[in-house]
Design a protein around this motif. Structure first.
Motif, PDB file in Angstrom:
ATOM      1  N   VAL A 175      -1.076  -4.245   7.793  1.00  0.00           N
ATOM      2  CA  VAL A 175      -0.225  -5.429   7.652  1.00  0.00           C
ATOM      3  C   VAL A 175       1.074  -5.095   6.938  1.00  0.00           C
ATOM      4  O   VAL A 175       2.172  -5.433   7.406  1.00  0.00           O
ATOM      5  N   PHE A 176       0.975  -4.413   5.803  1.00  0.00           N
ATOM      6  CA  PHE A 176       2.188  -4.111   5.040  1.00  0.00           C
ATOM      7  C   PHE A 176       3.089  -3.138   5.788  1.00  0.00           C
ATOM      8  O   PHE A 176       4.313  -3.339   5.847  1.00  0.00           O
ATOM      9  N   GLU A 177       2.527  -2.061   6.338  1.00  0.00           N
ATOM     10  CA  GLU A 177       3.364  -1.078   7.026  1.00  0.00           C
ATOM     11  C   GLU A 177       4.030  -1.664   8.260  1.00  0.00           C
ATOM     12  O   GLU A 177       5.142  -1.256   8.625  1.00  0.00           O
ATOM     13  N   THR A 178       3.376  -2.605   8.920  1.00  0.00           N
ATOM     14  CA  THR A 178       3.965  -3.220  10.111  1.00  0.00           C
ATOM     15  C   THR A 178       5.042  -4.224   9.744  1.00  0.00           C
ATOM     16  O   THR A 178       6.117  -4.249  10.347  1.00  0.00           O
ATOM     17  N   LEU A 179       4.775  -5.065   8.746  1.00  0.00           N
ATOM     18  CA  LEU A 179       5.725  -6.113   8.371  1.00  0.00           C
ATOM     19  C   LEU A 179       6.856  -5.601   7.490  1.00  0.00           C
ATOM     20  O   LEU A 179       7.970  -6.138   7.528  1.00  0.00           O
ATOM     21  N   TRP A 180       6.576  -4.574   6.694  1.00  0.00           N
ATOM     22  CA  TRP A 180       7.585  -4.052   5.765  1.00  0.00           C
ATOM     23  C   TRP A 180       8.241  -2.768   6.274  1.00  0.00           C
ATOM     24  O   TRP A 180       8.743  -1.975   5.495  1.00  0.00           O
ATOM     25  N   GLN A 181       8.252  -2.560   7.564  1.00  0.00           N
ATOM     26  CA  GLN A 181       8.936  -1.411   8.177  1.00  0.00           C
ATOM     27  C   GLN A 181       8.489  -0.081   7.564  1.00  0.00           C
ATOM     28  O   GLN A 181       9.284   0.727   7.107  1.00  0.00           O
ATOM     29  N   GLY A 182       7.171   0.119   7.605  1.00  0.00           N
ATOM     30  CA  GLY A 182       6.633   1.401   7.172  1.00  0.00           C
ATOM     31  C   GLY A 182       6.358   1.524   5.691  1.00  0.00           C
ATOM     32  O   GLY A 182       6.093   2.631   5.196  1.00  0.00           O
ATOM     33  N   GLN A 183       6.400   0.424   4.958  1.00  0.00           N
ATOM     34  CA  GLN A 183       6.167   0.481   3.518  1.00  0.00           C
ATOM     35  C   GLN A 183       5.012  -0.425   3.109  1.00  0.00           C
ATOM     36  O   GLN A 183       4.745  -1.446   3.741  1.00  0.00           O
ATOM     37  N   THR A 184       4.324  -0.001   2.073  1.00  0.00           N
ATOM     38  CA  THR A 184       3.335  -0.803   1.367  1.00  0.00           C
ATOM     39  C   THR A 184       3.897  -1.047  -0.032  1.00  0.00           C
ATOM     40  O   THR A 184       4.941  -0.494  -0.383  1.00  0.00           O
ATOM     41  N   PRO A 185       3.246  -1.873  -0.865  1.00  0.00           N
ATOM     42  CA  PRO A 185       3.745  -2.025  -2.240  1.00  0.00           C
ATOM     43  C   PRO A 185       3.904  -0.689  -2.963  1.00  0.00           C
ATOM     44  O   PRO A 185       4.892  -0.467  -3.669  1.00  0.00           O
ATOM     45  N   GLY A 186       2.937   0.213  -2.780  1.00  0.00           N
ATOM     46  CA  GLY A 186       3.042   1.521  -3.423  1.00  0.00           C
ATOM     47  C   GLY A 186       4.190   2.341  -2.885  1.00  0.00           C
ATOM     48  O   GLY A 186       4.936   2.983  -3.640  1.00  0.00           O
ATOM     49  N   LYS A 187       4.350   2.360  -1.574  1.00  0.00           N
ATOM     50  CA  LYS A 187       5.442   3.124  -0.960  1.00  0.00           C
ATOM     51  C   LYS A 187       6.800   2.554  -1.351  1.00  0.00           C
ATOM     52  O   LYS A 187       7.766   3.298  -1.522  1.00  0.00           O
ATOM     53  N   ARG A 188       6.860   1.223  -1.478  1.00  0.00           N
ATOM     54  CA  ARG A 188       8.140   0.621  -1.867  1.00  0.00           C
ATOM     55  C   ARG A 188       8.520   1.043  -3.282  1.00  0.00           C
ATOM     56  O   ARG A 188       9.701   1.329  -3.564  1.00  0.00           O
ATOM     57  N   LEU A 189       7.558   1.073  -4.191  1.00  0.00           N
ATOM     58  CA  LEU A 189       7.852   1.504  -5.564  1.00  0.00           C
ATOM     59  C   LEU A 189       8.183   2.988  -5.623  1.00  0.00           C
ATOM     60  O   LEU A 189       9.017   3.414  -6.427  1.00  0.00           O
ATOM     61  N   ALA A 190       7.520   3.788  -4.775  1.00  0.00           N
ATOM     62  CA  ALA A 190       7.781   5.224  -4.745  1.00  0.00           C
ATOM     63  C   ALA A 190       8.997   5.571  -3.904  1.00  0.00           C
ATOM     64  O   ALA A 190       9.390   6.739  -3.832  1.00  0.00           O
TER      65      ALA A 190
END
Length: 263
Positions: free
Chosen positions: A92-107
């Motif tokens: 859900v996150f990777e699809t809606l956030w263009q390849g990012q999850t909360p962790g990936k966004r912070l990193a």
């Protein structure tokens, strides 16, 4: 100064795109955050499920008596939903956030397809389904560390890469000497900044921002090392006499920034 691996991808339109791979450290940091967030989702589900299943069993026991099979079915459903939450979190996150999850966004990293395009539902699902294999048996670490493109098993199957987000160049938040400002014009003429990558610039910027907090001996040694490496990267034959390592790094910082803004 090449602290990160870079990869060049060619799009279907024959346009070459260059990215910096995320690396095992950034990916581990992102995964740790994601597991903490996922754990909160899971905890909320387990609490809700425990209340629901307990009440359901009490109602059915009053109606038909104890039913062991029903208890087993509820456990099986709980395990199935837990797996869906595990996989669905990343999908859900990777699809809606263009390849990012909360962790990936912070990193500050993201997942993309091998052709440089944004990740889609199919790729994200394949990556997530193979994540338990990568995580439980540590195959992901093995593939990332030893692979040239730092792909885990899920990335190979889904045809994806994990890259760092390109950060915009920000203005300096530290004092720059007059000697450095004078040297900038000469560097733009004599040096070749085409070999300096964004991460090289980031290393210099990080040092200049943090040098005031360093002890003098460490600051002097690190500035000499960075100045020597920078001189080689920009193919400068000789540093002008009387210019200190700190002044030279300041000048390199300003020159690269000005050249980048003119592109």
């Amino acid at each position: 100064m090449r602290f990160f691996n870079r990869v060049t991808l060619q799009t279907p339109e024959s346009v070459e795109l260059e990215f910096t791979l995320a690396g095992i450290g950034n990916r581990a940091y992102a995964l740790l955050i994601d597991y903490l967030v996922w754990g909160l989702f899971l905890f909320g589900f387990l609490v809700t499920w425990a209340i629901f299943s307990t009440q359901l069993l009490e109602v059915l026991e009053n109606l038909v008596g104890t039913n062991r099979q029903l208890e087993l079915w509820l456990v099986a459903i709980q395990l199935l939903i837990t797996f869906f939450i595990y996989v669905g979190y990343f999908v859900v996150f990777e699809t809606l956030w263009q390849g990012q999850t909360p962790g990936k966004r912070l990193a500050k990293i993201r997942v993309i397809c091998d052709d440089g395009k944004p990740i889609r539902l199919q790729q994200s699902t394949l990556r997530s389904l193979l994540r338990p294999v990568d995580d439980i048996f540590f195959l992901g670490v093995f593939f990332i560390v030893l692979g040239r493109r730092e792909k885990r098993l899920g990335d190979w199957v889904a045809g994806t890469l994990v890259i760092q987000e390109e950060q915009p160049i920000t203005s300096s938040s530290f004092p720059v000497s007059k000697e450095a400002e004078t040297l900038v014009t000469q560097l733009l003429i004599d040096a070749d900044f085409s070999g300096m990558l964004p991460e090289d610039f980031a290393v210099i910027r990080e040092y200049l921002q943090r040098r005031a907090a360093m002890i003098p001996a460490a600051r002097a040694e690190l500035s000499r090392q960075l100045a020597h490496q920078s001189k080689e990267v920009i193919a400068l034959e000789k540093v002008p006499k009387g210019v200190t390592a700190n002044q030279f790094l300041e000048a390199v910082y300003l020159a690269y920034q000005r050249q980048s803004s003119n592109l």
